[in-house]
Design a protein around this motif. Structure first.
Motif, short mmCIF file in Angstrom:
data_model
loop_
_atom_site.label_atom_id
_atom_site.label_comp_id
_atom_site.label_asym_id
_atom_site.label_seq_id
_atom_site.Cartn_x
_atom_site.Cartn_y
_atom_site.Cartn_z
N VAL A 1 0.85 -1.19 0.00
CA VAL A 1 0.00 0.00 0.00
C VAL A 1 0.88 1.24 0.00
O VAL A 1 1.88 1.32 0.74
CB VAL A 1 -0.93 0.01 1.24
N PHE A 2 0.48 2.22 -0.82
CA PHE A 2 1.19 3.50 -0.90
C PHE A 2 0.16 4.61 -0.65
O PHE A 2 -0.95 4.57 -1.18
CB PHE A 2 1.85 3.66 -2.28
N ARG A 3 0.55 5.62 0.15
CA ARG A 3 -0.44 6.62 0.57
C ARG A 3 0.12 8.03 0.49
O ARG A 3 1.34 8.24 0.45
CB ARG A 3 -0.88 6.33 1.99
N ARG A 4 -0.83 8.95 0.50
CA ARG A 4 -0.48 10.36 0.57
C ARG A 4 0.07 10.66 1.96
O ARG A 4 -0.38 10.08 2.95
CB ARG A 4 -1.73 11.19 0.28
N ALA A 5 0.97 11.55 2.06
CA ALA A 5 1.61 11.84 3.36
C ALA A 5 0.68 12.62 4.28
O ALA A 5 0.82 12.55 5.51
CB ALA A 5 2.91 12.61 3.15
N TYR B 1 3.90 8.26 -0.74
CA TYR B 1 4.28 8.42 -2.15
C TYR B 1 5.69 8.96 -2.28
O TYR B 1 6.51 8.45 -3.08
CB TYR B 1 3.30 9.38 -2.84
N ASP B 2 5.99 9.97 -1.50
CA ASP B 2 7.31 10.60 -1.61
C ASP B 2 8.43 9.62 -1.25
O ASP B 2 9.47 9.58 -1.92
CB ASP B 2 7.39 11.84 -0.70
N GLU B 3 8.20 8.88 -0.17
CA GLU B 3 9.23 7.90 0.23
C GLU B 3 9.49 6.90 -0.89
O GLU B 3 10.64 6.57 -1.20
CB GLU B 3 8.78 7.17 1.50
N TYR B 4 8.42 6.39 -1.49
CA TYR B 4 8.61 5.38 -2.54
C TYR B 4 9.27 5.99 -3.77
O TYR B 4 10.22 5.41 -4.32
CB TYR B 4 7.27 4.76 -2.94
N LEU B 5 8.80 7.15 -4.20
CA LEU B 5 9.33 7.73 -5.44
C LEU B 5 10.80 8.10 -5.29
O LEU B 5 11.58 7.95 -6.24
CB LEU B 5 8.50 8.96 -5.84
N ARG B 6 11.18 8.62 -4.10
CA ARG B 6 12.61 8.90 -3.88
C ARG B 6 13.43 7.63 -3.97
O ARG B 6 14.47 7.58 -4.62
CB ARG B 6 12.81 9.58 -2.53
#
Length: 1023
Positions: free
Chosen positions: A974-978, A990-995
């Motif tokens: 699962v990926f979520r908005r911060a 999202y930011d953690e995954y994309l980085r």
């Protein structure tokens, strides 16, 4: 030279001399033995008969006056008499020549014992041999064997009721004066020759004349043991007489007929009859075909064949009920009707027709009527592209198991077959209870369709309906392996939009009311007037491209009057929209045997008869002939079995059997019988869809194909070199075979190592926000963004991202049913990144990516996938979700079909809110959405959800509108908005995954550039 080698040389010379014609003056001398005259050529005695009969040839007698009507007999009777005389002479030859051959080693041993030296005598006595005895006519010697054979014949005449009178009548009849002496004499010699008079013993001597003494011992021992061996100091012939004496009187006439048929064998033969026939088999082994053809060719022009045509059937040594084996089979291959058919098919090419006759005879001999096969009739030739012989066409009789015997009603016949099937199932269950592993496996196969249903759903999800239709559409005239590969290839290219032009052309003809007849479309495609779907290599899918296109348009299941029911019915069994039995070749073979009919040889089999009748629909099929009757039999038998509980008591998990479940059992039961009896090869058994599924996810499909070809290849021996002796050649062949076997074994190991099924991943993503309902075009844009990285990924087999609804607490939002089918080496990073980027772009609280697992893991979560029996609308789907919410389940995604009209890009042009056809519902437990979830409580939470979900599955599975309901397990990320997602218990932002993925991607790019790697090229090929 020892006596045995001398006999071999004598017979070898006799065989060559048998092909020559002699005058009396050609002989070195003439001798008389037991009242018979012989001409001597070297050591070979050639029998004479009135100076006109020479072994291997017949001198044409001087012309005789035409017979008057008052003269006794007719042409037909001459044929019958000739046949009978030939059998009698053959039996005499068997007794005399055969006994000499078989008795040779004993005669030689006797002679050797009588001349032993003193040391040899001492050794012989130590071995239990009386070296001082002057042995005369030893048991197993030629004289003993001749006497034994004669005693058996005498015993039969004396003890079989009616044989004595029949013997006198028969002998009197065959001695009557013929109308056409040439005809009678030719038939006599044909019969005698084909029954083994000369070539039988010669071939036998050649066989047992091998250099290896073990093989020689086996050849002699296997036959002479019957003659001289026995129990309790009784000879084999004594045992035979005793066995015959125990046979019921009413059976003895049939045994007499079998004796005249020489070597006929039946499954029901008593031990005595089988032993007698096996003994005679030894005398008539080998060499029949070539010699008979030579003899026929030599004298064919001298025989009034036109006069004989009407009486040809009478020339057989035995009737259809007591088939005469090789002779009858060969003669049938040369009937006038077949000659004309083969010559016509060869276009008048006599050489090709002759080659076809030989091939037809060879095939027929594999399926002798005496062993329960329906007689075969050659009707034509199949040529290859070069115009050479490829195969033979044979008459294809109907299975006809639906037709009752005389004085039996159709209803009674149907009941008889159902009861027979019930009894066979009861028998196999009893075998299974007793520990018979083969029987246990047959009973397990009752769930074959159920397991395949679950497997297809697990691997293809919403695409399994179109995939099952493609399997059916591409099955005609195609082996299972290629069938599966074709279906995968079509789905792969279709999901990437590579058949849009071909599908549009097909749809245009349908809309215009024009025919889409496959034969016509194939012709138009060849002429460049119509595009048909092709593989990436540009090849058509045999003749199945039109049918496959109809499957992509969801037209494959449309029932047309006069269409064959099998493929649609099988597809229904496979995917679950129908449970009526599919009457395929194995079901037809079973039903024909259960009806007491002969087996149809595989080269003469055709499709089961029966078409869709007027008023037939998918929901209520109306079918005629064999197919419908067979379905009724299976349905009746399934009802009886379910009421008796015989299967449920053995395996409660099976529950009630559907007719399709019973057909699967009978399928494997009949295969077991054919395999045990050697009636089919592994190839003849057909392939297996579940086996193909187990290999479809291999990381390197080309390597898998190569390994499979190597593992299943057939050994071809090397050619013999010019100066190479037979012994040297055999050593080289053995070495080559050993190397071949080792390579095949290694390849089979590679297949096992590379084997992997397909994987499926589902994506949870939407674009809708409060007050922002996405349009059809918006939906298509989202789908394009998340599937973009899949287009050129060769590890992706197929995918869909079609319009659907997600539902939570009764509120439905527009979403995509995104499913991706991949090979085992697929890397999901690009897909995951595209999904996360879509979540960011469209301000979604969360997105997820879930891989379907085959077994639960410590971190997996449970879910349920329910599939409808047929495509449904949103209203029906919501009725089912309402029932599920009552069970405490919420949060669903509707699973969509994947036809051309379901595609999101096709629906983009519609003005009303579009949704693809719904084929099911999917839901899962997502810990991130459970505010009471903790990692420490993971196992307990999962176990509680599994219990709930299992109840749902059990309840849904019994509904008439549900085809399948399965508990599945997912590896979900699962990926979520911060922000504004504090209600979620976990999930990567999202930011953690994309980085993290950017850093990984940059690292991989740098490594790839250093190694010279590039991205995979786009798919190309085809039209």
């Amino acid at each position: 030279m020892d006596p045995f080698d001398q006999i071999i040389d004598d017979y070898a010379e006799a065989e060559s001399l048998a092909q020559m014609t002699f005058n009396v003056s050609d002989f070195d001398e003439t001798v008389t033995d037991q009242g018979k005259q012989f001409g001597m050529v070297g050591n070979v005695a050639v029998p004479l008969q009135d100076d006109t009969y020479i072994t291997g040839s017949i001198k044409r007698p001087e012309p005789t006056p035409e017979p008057t009507p008052e003269q006794t007999g007719s042409i037909g009777e001459d044929i019958l008499r000739g046949s009978g005389r030939g059998v009698v002479k053959m039996l005499q030859d068997v007794r005399d020549i055969g006994a000499d051959v078989l008795g040779a080693p004993v005669d030689a041993a006797t002679k050797a014992i009588n001349y032993l030296t003193l040391p040899q005598q001492m050794f012989a006595e130590a071995m239990g041999v009386d070296a001082n005895a002057n042995i005369q006519d030893p048991v197993g010697g030629s004289a003993s064997i001749k006497a034994g054979l004669e005693s058996v014949g005498n015993w039969m005449v004396e003890n079989i009721p009616g044989m004595s009178d029949a013997d006198e009548t028969f002998r009197g009849y065959i001695e009557e004066k013929p109308q056409n002496e040439l005809v009678q004499e030719l038939v006599q010699e044909l019969t005698r020759f084909a029954s083994g008079a000369v070539t039988g013993p010669v071939q036998l001597v050649r066989f047992i004349g091998l250099q290896n003494p073990i093989w020689r011992g086996m050849a002699w021992g296997g036959i002479t043991d019957f003659i001289q061996g026995g129990t309790d100091e009784q000879t084999g012939f004594g045992g035979l007489a005793e066995d015959l004496g125990q046979i019921d009187l009413k059976e003895r006439p049939s045994i007499a007929r079998n004796i005249f048929a020489v070597v006929t064998k039946y499954e029901t033969d008593s031990g005595a009859v089988r032993r007698a026939k096996n003994t005679l088999d030894g005398f008539v082994a080998g060499g029949l075909t070539d010699g008979l053809i030579t003899l026929v060719a030599k004298y064919a022009r001298k025989v009034p064949w036109k006069t004989l045509v009407a009486g040809t059937a009478a020339t057989a040594v035995a009737s259809d009920e007591a088939e005469a084996g090789p002779l009858t089979a060969i003669l049938r291959a040369f009937t006038r009707k077949e000659n004309a058919a083969l010559l016509d098919a060869a276009g008048g090419d006599k050489k090709l027709a002759a080659e076809a006759k030989q091939e037809a005879a060879r095939i027929k001999l594999q399926f002798p009527p005496s062993e329960g096969w329906e007689p075969m009739e050659a009707t034509g030739i199949i040529k290859n592209k070069a115009g050479k012989l490829k195969d033979i066409r044979f008459r294809q009789p109907a299975y006809a198991f639906h037709k009752p015997a005389q004085k039996v009603s159709v209803e009674q016949h149907r009941s008889n077959l159902s009861n027979k099937m019930v009894n066979d199932v009861n028998a196999v269950v009893e075998r299974a209870r007793g520990g018979d592993e083969a029987a246990q496996e047959i009973v397990r196969q009752a769930r074959w369709y159920r397991d395949m249903r679950s497997r297809l759903r697990a691997e293809f999800g919403g695409m399994s309906d179109v995939f099952a239709d493609l399997l059916g559409a591409t099955s005609a005239q195609t082996g299972v392996e290629q069938n599966y590969r074709n279906a995968v290839e079509i789905l792969r290219r279709f999901s990437r939009g590579q058949y849009d032009r071909e599908i549009a052309a097909y749809q245009a003809r349908v809309d215009a009311g024009e025919t889409v007849n496959p034969k016509l479309l194939m012709q138009m495609d060849k002429a460049g007037e119509f595009p048909l779907i092709r593989s990436a290599a540009g090849a058509l899918f045999n003749t199945n491209s039109p049918a496959a296109t109809s499957a992509l348009l969801d037209m494959f299941r449309q029932i047309k009057v006069g269409s064959a029911p099998k493929t649609v019915n099988f597809t229904g069994n496979l995917i679950g929209f129908g449970t009526d039995a599919t009457i395929d070749v194995w079901a037809a073979r079973y039903l024909r045997a259960a009806s007491g009919m002969t087996r149809l040889p595989p080269p003469a089999e055709k499709n089961v008869a029966g078409k869709h009748l007027t008023g037939s629909t998918l929901e209520n099929p109306k079918i005629g002939s064999e197919f419908a009757f067979g379905q009724d039999v299976f349905a009746d038998a399934a009802n009886i079995i379910n009421k008796s509980n015989v299967v449920k008591e053995y395996d409660p998990s099976l529950g009630d059997l559907g007719p399709d479940d019973l057909q699967a059992m009978v399928w494997f039961l009949e295969k077991e019988k054919w395999t045990k009896n050697g009636w089919t090869s592994k190839a003849g058994e057909g392939g297996s869809l579940d086996f193909e599924s187990s290999l479809a996810g291999a990381a390197d499909p080309e390597a898998m194909t190569a390994a499979r070809r190597a593992a299943s290849a057939t050994f071809t021996p090397p050619k013999q070199r010019k100066k190479e002796t037979d012994a040297e050649y055999q050593i080289r062949v053995d070495d080559a075979r050993q190397a071949f076997d080792e390579q095949a074994q290694a390849a089979a190991g590679q297949v096992q190592e590379m084997a992997a099924p397909l994987d499926r991943t589902v994506v949870g993503v939407a674009r809708e926000r409060p007050g922002q309902r996405p349009t059809n075009i918006d939906q298509a844009e989202l789908a394009s963004e998340i599937t973009a990285p899949l287009q050129n990924d060769n590890t992706v087999v197929a995918f869909q991202a079609n319009n659907t609804y997600g539902e939570f607490a009764g509120e439905a939002e527009r979403a995509l049913n995104a499913e991706i089918v991949t090979r085992s080496n697929h890397n999901p990073s690009a897909l995951t990144r595209a999904v996360v980027e879509a979540g960011v772009k469209y301000d979604q609280d969360a997105v997820f990516v879930s891989k379907v697992l085959r077994a639960p893991t410590e971190t997996s979560v449970p879910g349920v996938e329910i599939y409808f029996r047929r495509r449904e609308g949103v209203d029906v789907a919501q009725q089912i979700t309402a029932l599920l919410r009552e069970k405490g389940v919420d949060g669903f995604t509707f699973i969509t079909d994947a036809r051309q009209g379901d595609r999101v890009d096709v629906q983009a042009a519609q003005t009303e809110e579009a949704v693809a056809g719904l084929v099911g519902i999917r839901f899962q437990y997502v810990p991130a959405f459970d505010d009471g979830y903790t990692k420490a409580a993971h196992a307990a939470k999962v176990a509680a959800q599994e219990d709930l979900f299992e109840e749902v599955v059990e309840e849904m599975a019994v509904r008439a509108d549900i085809a399948a309901a399965d508990l599945v397990h997912y590896d979900t990320k699962v990926f979520r908005r911060a922000t504004d997602t504090d209600w979620m218990s976990e999930g990567v932002t999202y930011d953690e995954y994309l980085r993290g993925s950017s850093e990984t991607a940059d690292s991989q790019t740098r490594r790839g550039q250093l190694r010279g790697e590039t991205t995979a090229p786009p798919d190309s090929g085809g039209k």
